[in-house]
Motif scaffolding. Sequence first.
Motif, PDB file in Angstrom:
ATOM      1  N   MET A  64       9.758  -0.653 -40.515  1.00 51.47           N
ATOM      2  CA  MET A  64      10.753  -1.545 -41.118  1.00 51.47           C
ATOM      3  C   MET A  64      11.726  -2.143 -40.093  1.00 51.47           C
ATOM      4  O   MET A  64      12.584  -2.930 -40.458  1.00 51.47           O
ATOM      5  N   HIS A  65      11.667  -1.667 -38.849  1.00 49.50           N
ATOM      6  CA  HIS A  65      12.595  -2.205 -37.851  1.00 49.50           C
ATOM      7  C   HIS A  65      11.819  -2.769 -36.668  1.00 49.50           C
ATOM      8  O   HIS A  65      11.148  -2.022 -35.963  1.00 49.50           O
ATOM      9  N   GLU A  66      11.964  -4.047 -36.464  1.00 50.52           N
ATOM     10  CA  GLU A  66      11.298  -4.707 -35.344  1.00 50.52           C
ATOM     11  C   GLU A  66      11.677  -4.083 -34.018  1.00 50.52           C
ATOM     12  O   GLU A  66      10.906  -4.109 -33.067  1.00 50.52           O
ATOM     13  N   ASN A  67      12.913  -3.587 -33.950  1.00 45.91           N
ATOM     14  CA  ASN A  67      13.420  -3.105 -32.658  1.00 45.91           C
ATOM     15  C   ASN A  67      13.386  -1.576 -32.535  1.00 45.91           C
ATOM     16  O   ASN A  67      14.132  -0.996 -31.772  1.00 45.91           O
ATOM     17  N   ILE A  68      12.531  -0.921 -33.338  1.00 43.46           N
ATOM     18  CA  ILE A  68      12.358   0.524 -33.171  1.00 43.46           C
ATOM     19  C   ILE A  68      10.870   0.819 -32.982  1.00 43.46           C
ATOM     20  O   ILE A  68      10.034   0.341 -33.752  1.00 43.46           O
ATOM     21  N   VAL A  69      10.564   1.572 -31.936  1.00 39.53           N
ATOM     22  CA  VAL A  69       9.171   1.984 -31.696  1.00 39.53           C
ATOM     23  C   VAL A  69       9.131   3.498 -31.582  1.00 39.53           C
ATOM     24  O   VAL A  69      10.161   4.141 -31.412  1.00 39.53           O
ATOM     25  N   GLY A  70       7.925   4.044 -31.683  1.00 41.44           N
ATOM     26  CA  GLY A  70       7.800   5.496 -31.637  1.00 41.44           C
ATOM     27  C   GLY A  70       7.153   5.988 -30.359  1.00 41.44           C
ATOM     28  O   GLY A  70       6.523   5.219 -29.632  1.00 41.44           O
ATOM     29  N   ILE A  71       7.333   7.286 -30.091  1.00 41.69           N
ATOM     30  CA  ILE A  71       6.572   7.934 -29.010  1.00 41.69           C
ATOM     31  C   ILE A  71       6.192   9.342 -29.471  1.00 41.69           C
ATOM     32  O   ILE A  71       6.649   9.800 -30.529  1.00 41.69           O
ATOM     33  N   ASP A  72       5.353   9.983 -28.681  1.00 38.69           N
ATOM     34  CA  ASP A  72       5.023  11.382 -28.936  1.00 38.69           C
ATOM     35  C   ASP A  72       5.021  12.111 -27.590  1.00 38.69           C
ATOM     36  O   ASP A  72       4.013  12.127 -26.895  1.00 38.69           O
ATOM     37  N   ALA A  73       6.167  12.666 -27.246  1.00 38.37           N
ATOM     38  CA  ALA A  73       6.308  13.350 -25.947  1.00 38.37           C
ATOM     39  C   ALA A  73       5.814  14.788 -26.066  1.00 38.37           C
ATOM     40  O   ALA A  73       5.756  15.343 -27.163  1.00 38.37           O
ATOM     41  N   ALA A  74       5.473  15.373 -24.928  1.00 34.08           N
ATOM     42  CA  ALA A  74       4.982  16.754 -24.920  1.00 34.08           C
ATOM     43  C   ALA A  74       6.107  17.744 -25.226  1.00 34.08           C
ATOM     44  O   ALA A  74       7.281  17.452 -24.993  1.00 34.08           O
ATOM     45  N   ILE A  75       5.719  18.903 -25.733  1.00 41.72           N
ATOM     46  CA  ILE A  75       6.695  19.959 -26.014  1.00 41.72           C
ATOM     47  C   ILE A  75       7.206  20.559 -24.701  1.00 41.72           C
ATOM     48  O   ILE A  75       8.388  20.811 -24.532  1.00 41.72           O
ATOM     49  N   PHE A  76       6.317  20.797 -23.778  1.00 38.43           N
ATOM     50  CA  PHE A  76       6.716  21.301 -22.462  1.00 38.43           C
ATOM     51  C   PHE A  76       7.301  20.157 -21.649  1.00 38.43           C
ATOM     52  O   PHE A  76       6.710  19.078 -21.581  1.00 38.43           O
ATOM     53  N   MET A  77       8.421  20.420 -21.021  1.00 43.09           N
ATOM     54  CA  MET A  77       9.021  19.384 -20.181  1.00 43.09           C
ATOM     55  C   MET A  77       9.522  20.027 -18.900  1.00 43.09           C
ATOM     56  O   MET A  77       9.687  21.243 -18.823  1.00 43.09           O
ATOM     57  N   HIS A  78       9.795  19.201 -17.908  1.00 43.42           N
ATOM     58  CA  HIS A  78      10.309  19.731 -16.640  1.00 43.42           C
ATOM     59  C   HIS A  78      11.579  20.553 -16.907  1.00 43.42           C
ATOM     60  O   HIS A  78      12.480  20.091 -17.602  1.00 43.42           O
ATOM     61  N   PRO A  79      11.649  21.778 -16.346  1.00 41.48           N
ATOM     62  CA  PRO A  79      12.781  22.644 -16.685  1.00 41.48           C
ATOM     63  C   PRO A  79      14.153  22.053 -16.354  1.00 41.48           C
ATOM     64  O   PRO A  79      15.146  22.371 -17.036  1.00 41.48           O
ATOM     65  N   THR A  80      14.210  21.169 -15.362  1.00 41.54           N
ATOM     66  CA  THR A  80      15.524  20.607 -14.997  1.00 41.54           C
ATOM     67  C   THR A  80      16.090  19.743 -16.127  1.00 41.54           C
ATOM     68  O   THR A  80      17.301  19.553 -16.231  1.00 41.54           O
ATOM     69  N   ILE A  81      15.209  19.244 -16.979  1.00 35.34           N
ATOM     70  CA  ILE A  81      15.677  18.443 -18.120  1.00 35.34           C
ATOM     71  C   ILE A  81      16.693  19.230 -18.940  1.00 35.34           C
ATOM     72  O   ILE A  81      17.717  18.702 -19.374  1.00 35.34           O
ATOM     73  N   TRP A  82      16.442  20.506 -19.099  1.00 35.18           N
ATOM     74  CA  TRP A  82      17.328  21.315 -19.955  1.00 35.18           C
ATOM     75  C   TRP A  82      18.602  21.721 -19.249  1.00 35.18           C
ATOM     76  O   TRP A  82      19.561  22.142 -19.871  1.00 35.18           O
ATOM     77  N   LYS A  83      18.587  21.600 -17.939  1.00 35.93           N
ATOM     78  CA  LYS A  83      19.803  21.760 -17.142  1.00 35.93           C
ATOM     79  C   LYS A  83      20.649  20.500 -17.373  1.00 35.93           C
ATOM     80  O   LYS A  83      21.829  20.565 -17.714  1.00 35.93           O
ATOM     81  N   ALA A  84      19.973  19.340 -17.208  1.00 37.64           N
ATOM     82  CA  ALA A  84      20.675  18.056 -17.341  1.00 37.64           C
ATOM     83  C   ALA A  84      21.251  17.860 -18.745  1.00 37.64           C
ATOM     84  O   ALA A  84      22.345  17.336 -18.916  1.00 37.64           O
ATOM     85  N   SER A  85      20.502  18.301 -19.736  1.00 36.10           N
ATOM     86  CA  SER A  85      20.937  18.070 -21.119  1.00 36.10           C
ATOM     87  C   SER A  85      22.071  19.004 -21.519  1.00 36.10           C
ATOM     88  O   SER A  85      22.705  18.809 -22.552  1.00 36.10           O
ATOM     89  N   GLY A  86      22.278  20.033 -20.728  1.00 36.61           N
ATOM     90  CA  GLY A  86      23.337  20.999 -21.063  1.00 36.61           C
ATOM     91  C   GLY A  86      22.820  22.208 -21.818  1.00 36.61           C
ATOM     92  O   GLY A  86      23.570  23.140 -22.097  1.00 36.61           O
TER      93      GLY A  86
END
Length: 516
Positions: A64-86
């Motif tokens: 319903m929104h021209e300006n919204i698209v989807g993705i499907d990212a993996a469950i496992f991610m680089h561990p530093t991501i969770w450092k950066a996210s807090g």
Amino acid sequence: MSTIKTLSGEELFKNIISHAKEYGYIFPSSEIYDGLSAVYDYGQYGVELKKNIREYWWKAMVQMHENIVGIDAAIFMHPTIWKASGHVDAFNDPLIDNKDSKKRYRADVLIEDYVAKILTKADKEIAKAREKFGDSFDEQKYKTTNARVMEYLSKAEEINQRFKTAMDNNNLAEVKNIIEDLEIVCPISGTKNWTEVRQFNLMFSTEMGSTAEGASTIYLRPETAQGIFVNFLNVQKTGRMKIPFGIAQTGKAFRNEIVARQFIFRMREFEQMEMQFFVRPGDEIKWYNYWKEARLKWHLSLGFGNNKYRYHDHLKLAHYANAACDIEFEFPFGFKELEGIHSRTDFDLKSHEQYSGKKLQYFDPELNQSYIPYVVETSVGLDRLFLAVLSSAYQEETLEDGSQRVVLNIPPILAPVKAAVLPLTKKDGLPEKAREILEELKFGYNCQYDEKDAIGKRYRRQDAIGTPYCITVDHQTLEDNTVTMRYRDTMVQERIAITKLSEIIGEKMSLKTLLS
Ligand code: ATP
């Protein structure tokens, strides 16, 4: 006329849980091994309902929104991501144990529940006054002049402020003092014999790679949002997206919840449906208000009624937010968070820039300038939404003839089975005719065929799994190609031409009607 049985919250909740199991909606995980705490499996109807909810959300957000698209990212991610996210440093719950019952609680929840009780008292006074004064009632004035209500509200505000200060300063001893000063008791033991408050990180960790070659600790994602942030530029560039735009994602998230006692309301493995909307800095509050309203409208489209939902604006903002609210839903155990809408500022993208050393900026051609976009997030738990649907739909009724039925009034667009085709008897070519109808309908809808037991019993079975339409094939069908359509909610039956079936089943499922 049938009468609907009014059930108390606790009784209703208990009945829903056993109905969900009996009719193949939800099973405890690993049941033959006595289960695994706060983990559940979805059965043959549960998986359909869950899929339909996910799809309804996806269509409303992406299609319903021209300006919204989807993705499907993996469950496992680089561990530093969770450092950066807090999340490594700050994704903690303050927990406290009662030494007598040995039960563990979230200290914040104990305090929030205490405050909620005070606010309920204020609400009751206000409701009484509204009834007494009728149309001339001025709620705002009453709140600022009635001594008792003022006392309740200021007490609630005082506790909230004290708690917020304690948490902001990471002062756990003060959190315990608050619990003691308020004389909060353990609901199980009834005592005030509490341990110290400790912080507990909610992330599950595991090892990636074999230990010999130097394995690293990685986390099971506790939210899907970070998969969107780290893909922000990939999507923006490859999709040629222009701000404002959104990225949507549904998927599993994992949290080692301390207190997980409310069925699928709080699980250790659950699914989220999130959308991050990237906007110009300074525009975020406008979009926050837009999404706050849009998301409530989407929930209301399911038809459970306005009084089932309310907003709860956050006083205690997360480290990344400059505005946040919950859409709360009235579950059998009271109003609780169903969806969160958060104005996350540029916290996440900025932090990922710092930790990754890669630029995560957008060049705005209208402003002729690059910036890190601000983000407004909508985040809803699929399992919680499932519970909301199930608990609103569940109804026990006594019919005119004194018999009982349990019915799930699930909105047709979400119902696992849309129609059941039922030959009145097992002979005279009726099963063949019924199968012919089924063979045609199944291209459009998930349908079921059932010829076992008396027709009344078959209707009850379909009511119990929430099938909105039952199509009965009888001898007249062979003569004039009409069937009896029986509607789940009203139990009304009417004669319909076979050629009309598809259209009637589809009527209540039109996205145009539901979402426009
Ligand atoms: P709560 O305060 O109930 O723990 P939260 O504020 O931590 O929830 P968010 O981090 O905002 O929740 O997550 C967004 C949504 O994900 C929530 O509104 C909820 O619907 C869902 N959710 C969060 N935790 C769980 C869980 N343990 N089980 C099921 N759904 C969850």
